[in-house]
Design an enzyme around this catalytic site. Structure first.
Site, PDB file in Angstrom:
ATOM      1  CG  HIS A 175      -2.021  -1.070   1.063  1.00 34.90           C
ATOM      2  ND1 HIS A 175      -3.271  -0.835   0.546  1.00 34.90           N
ATOM      3  CD2 HIS A 175      -1.994  -2.397   1.361  1.00 34.90           C
ATOM      4  CE1 HIS A 175      -3.970  -1.961   0.547  1.00 34.90           C
ATOM      5  NE2 HIS A 175      -3.213  -2.922   1.030  1.00 34.90           N
ATOM      6  CE1 TYR A 202       0.057  -4.813   8.062  1.00 36.91           C
ATOM      7  CE2 TYR A 202      -1.085  -2.740   8.348  1.00 36.91           C
ATOM      8  CZ  TYR A 202      -1.048  -4.025   7.858  1.00 36.91           C
ATOM      9  OH  TYR A 202      -2.111  -4.508   7.137  1.00 36.91           O
TER      10      TYR A 202
HETATM   11  C1  HEM Z   1      -0.501 -11.353   7.184  1.00 40.30           C
HETATM   12  C2  HEM Z   1      -1.261 -10.497   6.509  1.00 40.30           C
HETATM   13  C3  HEM Z   1      -0.786  -9.110   6.151  1.00 40.30           C
HETATM   14  C4  HEM Z   1       0.481  -8.590   6.104  1.00 40.30           C
HETATM   15  C5  HEM Z   1       1.793  -9.298   6.391  1.00 40.30           C
HETATM   16  C6  HEM Z   1       0.380  -7.203   5.727  1.00 40.30           C
HETATM   17  C7  HEM Z   1       1.443  -6.352   5.580  1.00 40.30           C
HETATM   18  C8  HEM Z   1       1.379  -5.000   5.343  1.00 40.30           C
HETATM   19  C9  HEM Z   1       2.496  -4.083   5.386  1.00 40.30           C
HETATM   20  C10 HEM Z   1       3.936  -4.470   5.657  1.00 40.30           C
HETATM   21  C11 HEM Z   1       2.012  -2.838   5.153  1.00 40.30           C
HETATM   22  C12 HEM Z   1       2.811  -1.518   5.140  1.00 40.30           C
HETATM   23  C13 HEM Z   1       2.713  -0.919   6.551  1.00 40.30           C
HETATM   24  C14 HEM Z   1       3.470   0.373   6.750  1.00 40.30           C
HETATM   25  O1  HEM Z   1       4.596   0.551   6.248  1.00 40.30           O
HETATM   26  O2  HEM Z   1       2.937   1.244   7.473  1.00 40.30           O
HETATM   27  C15 HEM Z   1       0.594  -2.961   4.967  1.00 40.30           C
HETATM   28  C16 HEM Z   1      -0.266  -1.922   4.724  1.00 40.30           C
HETATM   29  C17 HEM Z   1      -1.627  -2.060   4.661  1.00 40.30           C
HETATM   30  N1  HEM Z   1      -2.367  -3.221   4.798  1.00 40.30           N
HETATM   31 FE1  HEM Z   1      -1.671  -5.039   5.186  1.00 40.30          FE
HETATM   32  N2  HEM Z   1      -0.953  -6.881   5.566  1.00 40.30           N
HETATM   33  C18 HEM Z   1      -1.689  -8.023   5.815  1.00 40.30           C
HETATM   34  C19 HEM Z   1      -3.052  -8.150   5.784  1.00 40.30           C
HETATM   35  C20 HEM Z   1      -3.915  -7.115   5.575  1.00 40.30           C
HETATM   36  C21 HEM Z   1      -5.342  -7.192   5.711  1.00 40.30           C
HETATM   37  C22 HEM Z   1      -6.120  -8.446   6.149  1.00 40.30           C
HETATM   38  C23 HEM Z   1      -5.824  -5.953   5.429  1.00 40.30           C
HETATM   39  C24 HEM Z   1      -7.242  -5.466   5.456  1.00 40.30           C
HETATM   40  C25 HEM Z   1      -8.177  -5.952   6.243  1.00 40.30           C
HETATM   41  C26 HEM Z   1      -4.699  -5.090   5.116  1.00 40.30           C
HETATM   42  C27 HEM Z   1      -4.771  -3.747   4.790  1.00 40.30           C
HETATM   43  C28 HEM Z   1      -3.689  -2.893   4.675  1.00 40.30           C
HETATM   44  C29 HEM Z   1      -3.824  -1.472   4.439  1.00 40.30           C
HETATM   45  C30 HEM Z   1      -5.113  -0.701   4.252  1.00 40.30           C
HETATM   46  C31 HEM Z   1      -2.529  -0.951   4.448  1.00 40.30           C
HETATM   47  C32 HEM Z   1      -2.122   0.517   4.278  1.00 40.30           C
HETATM   48  C33 HEM Z   1      -2.025   1.141   5.671  1.00 40.30           C
HETATM   49  C34 HEM Z   1      -1.652   2.605   5.594  1.00 40.30           C
HETATM   50  O3  HEM Z   1      -2.331   3.353   4.880  1.00 40.30           O
HETATM   51  O4  HEM Z   1      -0.687   2.997   6.279  1.00 40.30           O
HETATM   52  N3  HEM Z   1      -3.556  -5.831   5.221  1.00 40.30           N
HETATM   53  N4  HEM Z   1       0.216  -4.291   5.091  1.00 40.30           N
END
Ligand code: HEM
Length: 326
Positions: free
Chosen positions: A50, A317
Site C-alpha cells: 500500500h 507494519y
Molecule cells: C498477514 C497479513 C498481512 C500482512 C503481512 C500485511 C502487511 C502489510 C504491510 C507491511 C504494510 C505496510 C505498513 C506500513 O509501512 O505502514 C501494509 C499496509 C496495509 N495493509 Fe496489510 N498486511 C496483511 C493483511 C492485511 C489485511 C487483512 C488488510 C485489510 C483488512 C490489510 C490492509 C492494509 C492497508 C489498508 C494498508 C495501508 C495502511 C496505511 O495506509 O498505512 N492488510 N500491510
C-alpha cells in the site's frame, strides 16, 4: 506488536545481513516484509505494501447502538476526529490507480480519542483474505515473485492459487472503484467487543459508502495513472464524503481465526456510526511518512480475536515503518 518484538525483528534482520541467520529462521513478520520487497522492489521511504496513498481528515460520530455493544471510548457518543489514508495495493509507489494489481484498495483510520490516545482500523476492499496464515501469505508472495510474465506454465503462482481456492475467489470479488469514496472496505480479521456489563461479542467491520461504483476492467485500465488520488480532493471541494461503519456480529460456531472464511450474509449488522471525511491534509506525501496504522492498536472495550494475522500484521507494519523511516 510490542517494542520487544520489534527489537528482535530488527536485530535478527542485522544478523541475516551478516549471514548468520538463514531467511527461513527469521521471524515470519520479517519474512513477509522481505517477500513484499522481493515482489514489489525496495522503494526507500515508502510502505512495503500500500505504498501509494492519500491522507485525509474528518470525524466519526458513533451511534447509540455501538455504545451498547462496546464500552470503548470510541463509541461513548462524542464525535471523534479521524485521520484516514486511502491507498492502492502493492509496494509500488507509481502503480497506476486503475491497474488490476492496485486491488484491493485500502482504508486506514486513526481515531483520535478524547484522552489523547489513538485507536486504529486498517481495512481493505477484499471481502475475505486470500490466505489464512502468515506462512501462506509469505508463500503467496514468493510464488508471485517467481512468476514473471515469461515464466513457464503453470507458473508458481498458478500452482499456489490452484492449491488455495480462497486466492482466486478473493481476487475475483474485487474490482477498481470510480473513486476511493465509492468503495466498500472490510475489516476481514475478527475483533471482540466488550460491553459495559462485560458481555463479549466477536465482530468484523464493514465500511459502507453512500454508493458503490465499480469500473469494468477495460475502463479501469484506460484511466489516468493517478485518477483515484486526484479525484478525491476534487470531490471534497464539492462537499464531505460519508461512510457508514457497521459491525457484522458472529454467532456461535462462526470462526474468528480464519480470515479466508466470510461469515454468512444473514448475520446481524449493527450500524456503529458515520465517518465523515471533509479534507485532504495539506501535504499528504509528507504526512503519510509519519503515519503508522496498526490493526492491533486497540482501545479498552475492543480486543483482538484469536485470528493469527492480527499480531503478524502489527509486526510486519512496524518493521515496514522502521525501514521506511530515516
Ligand atoms: C498477514 C497479513 C498481512 C500482512 C503481512 C500485511 C502487511 C502489510 C504491510 C507491511 C504494510 C505496510 C505498513 C506500513 O509501512 O505502514 C501494509 C499496509 C496495509 N495493509 Fe496489510 N498486511 C496483511 C493483511 C492485511 C489485511 C487483512 C488488510 C485489510 C483488512 C490489510 C490492509 C492494509 C492497508 C489498508 C494498508 C495501508 C495502511 C496505511 O495506509 O498505512 N492488510 N500491510
Amino acid at each position: 506488536m510490542t517494542k520487544h518484538k520489534l527489537l528482535i525483528a530488527v536485530i535478527s534482520f542485522g544478523l541475516t545481513w551478516a549471514g548468520i541467520i538463514k531467511a527461513e529462521d527469521q521471524p515470519i513478520e520479517q519474512q513477509l516484509v522481505d517477500a513484499m520487497n522481493k515482489v514489489f522492489g525496495v522503494h526507500p521511504g515508502f510502505r512495503a505494501n500500500h505504498a501509494k496513498g492519500i491522507v485525509t481528515e474528518g470525524n466519526f460520530k458513533p451511534s447509540p447502538e455501538a455504545g451498547g455493544l462496546s464500552r470503548a471510548a470510541l463509541f461513548n457518543g462524542s464525535p471523534i476526529p479521524v485521520t484516514v489514508r486511502f491507498s492502492d495495493s502493492t509496494g509500488i509507489p507509481s502503480i497506476p490507480d486503475g491497474s488490476a494489481k492496485a486491488n484491493p484498495h485500502g482504508m486506514a483510520i486513526k481515531f483520535h480519542l478524547p484522552d489523547g490516545a489513538d485507536t486504529d482500523m486498517v481495512i481493505n476492499s477484499f471481502k475475505f483474505f486470500p490466505v489464512a496464515t502468515g506462512e501462506d501469505f509469505r508463500d503467496f508472495l514468493l510464488a508471485l515473485a517467481e512468476s514473471p510474465a515469461d515464466a513457464p506454465k503453470p507458473t508458481k503462482f498458478e500452482q499456489f492459487a490452484a492449491s488455495h481456492p480462497s486466492v482466486p475467489a478473493a481476487f475475483a470479488a474485487v474490482s477498481t472503484p470510480d473513486s476511493f469514496a465509492d468503495e466498500e472496505y472490510y475489516g476481514i480479521d475478527a475483533f471482540v467487543f466488550v460491553s459495559a456489563t462485560g458481555a463479549r461479542q466477536a465482530v468484523r467491520y464493514q465500511m459502507m459508502p453512500e454508493r458503490v461504483v465499480h469500473l469494468a476492467a477495460a475502463d479501469a485500465a484506460k484511466q489516468l495513472p493517478n485518477f483515484l488520488i486526484d479525484e478525491l480532493p476534487e470531490r471534497l471541494k464539492r462537499g464531505p464524503v460519508t461512510f457508514h461503519l457497521r459491525a457484522q456480529l458472529a454467532t456461535a460456531g462462526d470462526s474468528t481465526k480464519d480470515p479466508t472464511i466470510p461469515w454468512p450474509n444473514d448475520r446481524k449488522l449493527v450500524e456503529l456510526g458515520v465517518l465523515t471525511i471533509d479534507k485532504v491534509v495539506p501535504d499528504s506525501a509528507e504526512a503519510e511518512k509519519k503515519l503508522l496504522f496498526l490493526p492491533g492498536a486497540l482501545t479498552e472495550g475492543i480486543e483482538k480475536s484469536n485470528d493469527p494475522l492480527i499480531d503478524i500484521r502489527d509486526g510486519a507494519y512496524a518493521l515496514s515503518f522502521s525501514r521506511r523511516s530515516p
